[in-house]
Every structure is written in C-alpha cells, then in structure tokens.
Design a protein around this motif. Structure first.
Motif, PDB file in Angstrom:
ATOM      1  N   GLU A  36      13.667  11.126   7.828  1.00 59.34           N
ATOM      2  CA  GLU A  36      13.218  10.134   6.819  1.00 59.34           C
ATOM      3  C   GLU A  36      12.029   8.842   7.788  1.00 59.34           C
ATOM      4  N   PRO A  37      11.001   9.114   7.027  1.00 56.86           N
ATOM      5  CA  PRO A  37       9.674   8.236   7.700  1.00 56.86           C
ATOM      6  C   PRO A  37      10.784   7.132   8.599  1.00 56.86           C
ATOM      7  N   ALA A  38       9.767   6.142   9.808  1.00 58.58           N
ATOM      8  CA  ALA A  38      10.514   5.031   9.766  1.00 58.58           C
ATOM      9  C   ALA A  38      10.066   3.699   9.278  1.00 58.58           C
ATOM     10  N   LEU A  39      11.073   2.463   9.196  1.00 57.27           N
ATOM     11  CA  LEU A  39      10.402   1.682   8.850  1.00 57.27           C
ATOM     12  C   LEU A  39       9.952   0.704   9.482  1.00 57.27           C
ATOM     13  N   ASN A  40       9.017   0.651   8.989  1.00 56.64           N
ATOM     14  CA  ASN A  40       7.960  -0.516   9.820  1.00 56.64           C
ATOM     15  C   ASN A  40       8.097  -2.151   9.482  1.00 56.64           C
ATOM     16  N   VAL A  41       8.716  -3.080   9.690  1.00 55.35           N
ATOM     17  CA  VAL A  41       8.146  -4.128   8.952  1.00 55.35           C
ATOM     18  C   VAL A  41       7.823  -4.842   9.824  1.00 55.35           C
ATOM     19  N   ARG A  42       6.394  -5.538   9.257  1.00 56.03           N
ATOM     20  CA  ARG A  42       5.317  -6.398   9.965  1.00 56.03           C
ATOM     21  C   ARG A  42       5.332  -8.089   9.222  1.00 56.03           C
ATOM     22  N   GLU A  43       6.608  -8.830   8.418  1.00 61.30           N
ATOM     23  CA  GLU A  43       6.684  -9.571   8.110  1.00 61.30           C
ATOM     24  C   GLU A  43       8.135 -10.119   7.898  1.00 61.30           C
ATOM     25  N   PRO A  44       8.224 -11.907   8.294  1.00 63.27           N
ATOM     26  CA  PRO A  44       9.320 -12.183   8.407  1.00 63.27           C
ATOM     27  C   PRO A  44      10.823 -11.436   7.454  1.00 63.27           C
ATOM     28  N   TYR A  45      11.242 -11.544   7.912  1.00 67.20           N
ATOM     29  CA  TYR A  45      12.754 -10.671   7.028  1.00 67.20           C
ATOM     30  C   TYR A  45      14.583 -10.847   7.364  1.00 67.20           C
ATOM     31  N   GLN A  64      21.465   3.294  12.237  1.00 69.67           N
ATOM     32  CA  GLN A  64      20.435   3.645  11.361  1.00 69.67           C
ATOM     33  C   GLN A  64      19.527   2.396  12.112  1.00 69.67           C
ATOM     34  N   VAL A  65      20.394   0.757  11.687  1.00 65.98           N
ATOM     35  CA  VAL A  65      19.610  -0.022  11.994  1.00 65.98           C
ATOM     36  C   VAL A  65      20.134  -0.361  13.222  1.00 65.98           C
ATOM     37  N   LYS A  66      20.848   0.120  14.517  1.00 67.94           N
ATOM     38  CA  LYS A  66      20.328  -0.037  15.937  1.00 67.94           C
ATOM     39  C   LYS A  66      18.579   0.507  16.239  1.00 67.94           C
ATOM     40  N   ARG A  67      18.288   1.775  15.536  1.00 70.85           N
ATOM     41  CA  ARG A  67      17.044   1.660  15.645  1.00 70.85           C
ATOM     42  C   ARG A  67      16.541   2.229  14.969  1.00 70.85           C
ATOM     43  N   PHE A  68      16.250   0.745  14.431  1.00 68.03           N
ATOM     44  CA  PHE A  68      15.294   0.647  12.995  1.00 68.03           C
ATOM     45  C   PHE A  68      15.282  -0.702  13.634  1.00 68.03           C
ATOM     46  N   LEU A  69      16.533  -1.944  14.581  1.00 67.00           N
ATOM     47  CA  LEU A  69      16.551  -2.775  16.127  1.00 67.00           C
ATOM     48  C   LEU A  69      15.510  -2.675  16.979  1.00 67.00           C
ATOM     49  N   ASN A  70      15.881  -1.729  16.976  1.00 68.57           N
ATOM     50  CA  ASN A  70      15.280  -0.986  18.586  1.00 68.57           C
ATOM     51  C   ASN A  70      13.470  -1.029  18.965  1.00 68.57           C
ATOM     52  N   ASP A  71      13.827  -0.716  17.161  1.00 67.40           N
ATOM     53  CA  ASP A  71      11.542  -0.794  18.049  1.00 67.40           C
ATOM     54  C   ASP A  71      11.321  -2.361  18.045  1.00 67.40           C
TER      55      ASP A  71
END
Length: 135
Positions: A36-45, A64-71
C-alpha cells in the motif's frame, strides 16, 4: 490522529468509536500492507498503536509503525502516543507506547486493554480534543 490497526481491526474500531472527525481532528491510518502507498503526515499528530510481541518487549512496536516513524518527516510531527495492549503480557503491557514515547521524546498519553471500554473511548476523545486545542 494517526493509528495502526492489524487485520483484527480492534484499533480501527476503537478509533471509529471516538468519532474524532466530529471534533475536527483528522484521522490517518498507517497502511497494513507494504504494498500500500506509504502514509505521509505533515501536521501535528498523536499516534495510536496496538502492542505486538506476545509479551516480548523488543517485538512490541508493529513493523508498519516502525517504518512510518523511521521517515524523518513523519517523525517530526509526532506529539504523543496512545497504546493498547493485553494485561496477559505482564510488564510488556502497552510496551509499544513506552518504546515510542522514549524514542520519539513525546508523552505517553493513555493506555487501554484490547479494544478498550466506553470509558476509554470517552477519555481518549476528550483528552485529544483538549490536547489539540490547548494553547
């Protein structure tokens, strides 16, 4: 609100019950599958995660969370963590929240067991509304 939910959908049901969108809080899901496409968040969360590993602390954070937070761009916007877990995991109960809080230098805001209770849902919803509207 950013969350990860496994195929069991327990975290997804919890997030749906909070009805964050009714409060103007955007909700994003970390993809379950690598295809699936990677999630990119550009606001406080605040991130909400289940604890994996069956009691083995070093396996607590889903890959999956590690991958997200490693960005680095995703990581720059994290402001807090909420975790679910199973009290049968003993000292590893909600360990994913402890790990993320420590590594990302953000507060561990709330923990709940499995799918949570109606009281957990209300506490998380009300807490995040206050968290994001506090000046």
């Amino acid at each position: 609100m950013v969350y990860f939910s496994s195929a069991s959908e327990n975290t997804a049901r919890f997030v749906a019950g909070c009805r964050f969108q009714d409060e103007g809080i955007n909700v994003y899901r970390v993809p379950l599958k690598a295809s699936e496409p990677a999630l990119n968040v550009r606001e406080p969360y605040v991130i909400m995660v289940p604890t994996y590993g069956g009691g083995v602390i070093k396996k607590a954070v889903p890959i999956q969370v590690k991958r997200f937070l490693n960005d680095p761009d995703n990581r720059a916007w994290i402001r807090g963590v909420i975790a679910s877990g199973n009290t049968n995991f003993g000292e590893a109960y909600c360990a994913a929240g402890d790990i993320i809080s420590t590594k990302c230098h953000v507060p561990f805001l709330y923990k709940f067991e499995l799918m949570g209770t109606p009281e957990d849902t209300a506490a998380v919803k009300n807490g995040l509304v206050k968290f994001f509207t506090a000046k």
